[in-house]
Design an enzyme around this catalytic site. Structure first.
Site, short mmCIF file in Angstrom:
data_model
loop_
_atom_site.label_atom_id
_atom_site.label_comp_id
_atom_site.label_asym_id
_atom_site.label_seq_id
_atom_site.Cartn_x
_atom_site.Cartn_y
_atom_site.Cartn_z
N HIS A 172 1.13 -0.85 0.37
CA HIS A 172 0.35 0.23 -0.32
C HIS A 172 0.91 1.35 -0.23
CE1 HIS A 172 -3.76 2.25 0.81
NE2 HIS A 172 -3.02 3.38 1.36
N LEU A 200 -10.54 -3.67 3.56
CA LEU A 200 -9.66 -3.01 2.60
C LEU A 200 -8.69 -2.13 3.14
CD1 LEU A 200 -8.36 -2.18 -0.04
CD2 LEU A 200 -10.21 -0.43 -0.11
N ASP A 201 -7.03 -2.51 3.40
CA ASP A 201 -6.16 -1.51 4.07
C ASP A 201 -6.07 -2.06 5.52
OD1 ASP A 201 -5.69 -0.67 1.18
OD2 ASP A 201 -6.60 1.18 1.56
N GLU A 202 -6.68 -3.02 5.51
CA GLU A 202 -6.87 -3.33 7.10
C GLU A 202 -6.61 -4.62 7.85
OE1 GLU A 202 -8.40 -1.40 10.02
OE2 GLU A 202 -9.31 0.21 8.36
N GLY A 206 -7.33 4.25 1.80
CA GLY A 206 -8.58 4.20 0.29
C GLY A 206 -7.46 5.07 -0.47
#
Lengths: 277, 277, 277, 277
Positions: free
Chosen positions: D185, D220-222, D194
């Protein structure tokens, strides 16, 4: 309208910035960025100006020279530069530069890769870059360097990049490219000058290893330093692990130094660099 | 002959550097350092000039203003600034600043330490710095802030330093000191805004923690960022270990930001900072 | 139930971990953390175990010794250690340690500060720490060291901390405290060994400066390295600026090394350290 | 004699290390390295042991399981793993991995590159790696993912590497590869979750940007963070400059995370990772 980079260095005195910017202002040039620095220990002034305009380079250079007295002045159009890469067996620095070049991340055209080994010929060829194999075996250094100079002579490189080229260049060679040969040294200079720096680093038990990109002069590992970076290590790393870990910092440091050179951001004074980054 | 710092920011146009350096050159001022920057997204020009000379500050400011049209101009003599420190219970940031001050490493005079707790009174007193204990208990925030403002009013600080002051300041308070209150936040903003950032960081399992020094605005943790730094962490650190490890980066980051402010190196535009370092 | 730290190092062979943890398991000790490492180049095994239990230290040590054959074994209760600090004129490292000590951040008791100058006496006294001024003027090194040893003799320090003590210690002195004297050197060793490292660094034009904390041996600047850290610098820093900038990394690096030593995390082998951090 | 990696995690209790090393010692296995950790907040024990010997994997696993009660046990031979890379348009992460793979720096075999764009087909083909172009245009996410799963199905990858794959994967997809999909990311998570993190970073005026490699979960992204790194930036960087500068830290961080996974060094607990590095 084109973009230009103006580099000036001279003994410091009052009014330099005013005089130089005056010459540009009168010719309706528009300054994009301007950096100045005065080195106190030498009382020397450095200025890098990026501007665009519709100018006569010779006329402006002459006018600035007249207004300043004795100064070093370089006025060049901002454009892609040409480089030739010298390598031996290791791929990581050359590979990194070739990929950056292939994807237009590098403000340079790689004209050729020259090597005293054949091992990296495939890498260059995959990306359509001419590869010259010039073995050092069975000939003297002077003869080997003549062959390399002949190969370089086919091109007109602005910079030679030693991307892990593991042979020492003679003064006869280096003096032809003053401040135009960039080497990546696999240690945090001046620590571990000379051969096998990672072996030395392991034996000394250091907790940090590094890399140094520098201009090449006749004195091995003694040229002006452009960029340095480090990584932390611990007792778990054997010599081979240090070599492996060092690759990432070597290739990053060389790319950083090359980008600074390509963008005309480096001055050299007394074996030190002044870098407007 | 005194040394001055000139700060100018305005909409960019051709000739600004020429005009400003012209005003200084005519008055025989000698430029020590000069930094310019044009923010492309806003087309805004920033310039910081340090020079010495024998001048009339008002006359020069007026002359520059006349030549530039509408610009923000600040021309101050370079000298030690005054600061007041606000703390709560934690000692590390205040202690670091007090030691630097005591040994003349800080280009500032600490006029006073103000706290909503008594715990750090001994520290201030050891080094001869007035300490004001102003409890927040049993009174409303507005009343508490009035008392603090009254204490500050005894001094004439150039900057207020929130060295781990753990209460939120109202807009009524902060608007009296625009870009003159510096806070140290114990996270790498904008990650972990709000309370207990190290607890949040531990729960999220991050591998890096950080600190942020920023100017204080009415919006908590949202002011312009001046300096940030980080340290690497791993799974071995519990929340308390992160708090402990974070102290070193917090105190270093706050000192860095304060030094930049004291040396008049920070501009603010649209909640971002332009810093000539 | 108390907490203990067990350190073992010996030639590597199969079963060491099994045998040692067996001795602890039979005595119902509970292991909190366990680290092992085998140095391949020397085939040497290192193990640090932290555990709690209700034990007879001598009995356990004897039992482990018996099961392992020839090994170096150290079994100590985990508790606060005593240190004595030696300084000359500079305050930053000593001041940092004293503040950490004052606020119970250091797992050590500072018994005394000893100096060949008087300048830091006030700092020690503010925090209630005995200060011994022992001038080196007019006497030989051996005599000076005898006086310092006499002062140290009043205490029983686990470690001596050279927090910018600027005189070279003789082998006669250092051999009394093997791997128990920690020095902070103001360079990234082995670069810039000897006097005035920042002056050397400036002349060489390096882009990074650093600090090294190491155990002191008879050979100046050659002892086993415990911790190193660096900061990036550029051409704007004169020698004095480097000295100033270096202070922060010096004090941080010394504190890091001291904490590792206090927590019994350092082994020494062949002038290198193995550190379980 | 082969080399094996044994991973154990379970509720902590006395004697685990003793029991496990006992099983290995009886079978004449030789431990190369051993790491343990107890997470205090969950009272959970983690152990990674690398050893060589002539063993029956199933027999040893069963014996350890019997001696420990309920524990997660993984015992695998140490060997090259297989990976499949997913990309979209950006080359830097995939290019870096492909070069490392080509020069045998990666302990993995890249079986294929799958992309929703054609742009990187040439890169894969130059290095003899199968390239699958699977457009997402004109079909629903579920249908697109089915096609990708089918392509993956031709191979048997140990890990999927999202090397700048810019589409969100459904829970249906991610749950088939628990802790086996690694994403890079382009921000220092949890900052700038995001879209367009560099745009967000520029607007917030941060002084540091970073990258995060993490296991992919439905959120997402977690997912659990494996590695993070940062670079310092300043006001001179426009959004595009940040994107460019970020590439180097992205590719380095992804390679670091991948190497940790390939060497079986990562445990996951409660969305956090325990990493023996």
């Amino acid at each position: 309208m084109k973009t230009y980079i103006l580099l000036i260095d001279c003994t410091d005195e009052a009014g330099i910035v005013y005089k130089v910017t005056g010459v540009l202002y009168e010719r309706k040039c528009n300054i994009i960025s301007n950096d100045e620095f005065v080195d106190k220990s030498t009382n020397h002034f450095f200025m890098r100006t990026e501007f665009f305009g519709d100018i006569d380079q010779n006329e402006i250079s002459a006018e600035i020279k007249k207004s300043l007295g004795s100064a070093n002045i370089s006025l060049v159009e901002k454009k892609k530069k040409n480089i030739v890469i010298l390598v031996s067996k290791e791929h990581h620095c050359a590979g990194d530069l070739i990929l950056r070049h292939h994807y237009a991340e590098l403000d340079a055209h790689i004209e050729a890769v020259i090597s005293n080994h054949q091992i990296l010929s495939g890498l260059a060829e995959k990306f359509g870059i001419p590869f010259h194999f010039i073995s050092h075996e069975g000939i003297e250094r002077a003869a080997h360097e003549e062959k390399i100079l002949a190969a370089i002579g086919e091109y007109n490189p602005d910079y030679l990049i030693l991307a892990k080229y593991m042979r020492v260049l003679s003064g006869n060679f280096t003096e032809r490219f003053p401040n135009r040969i960039i080497n990546i040294h696999h240690s945090f200079l001046p620590a571990f000058i000379g051969a096998s720096p990672y072996k030395q680093a392991h034996a000394r038990g250091v907790k940090i290893i590094g890399a140094t990109a520098h201009f090449v002069t006749e004195s091995l590992d003694e040229g002006p330093i452009i960029a340095q970076d480090i990584i932390h290590v611990n007792h778990r790393l054997e010599v081979d692990d240090m070599v492996r870990a060092g690759r990432d910092v070597e290739k990053k440091t060389l790319a950083t130094a090359l980008n600074l050179a390509l963008d005309e951001r480096i001055f050299v004074i007394n074996n030190r660099t002044v870098i407007f980054s």
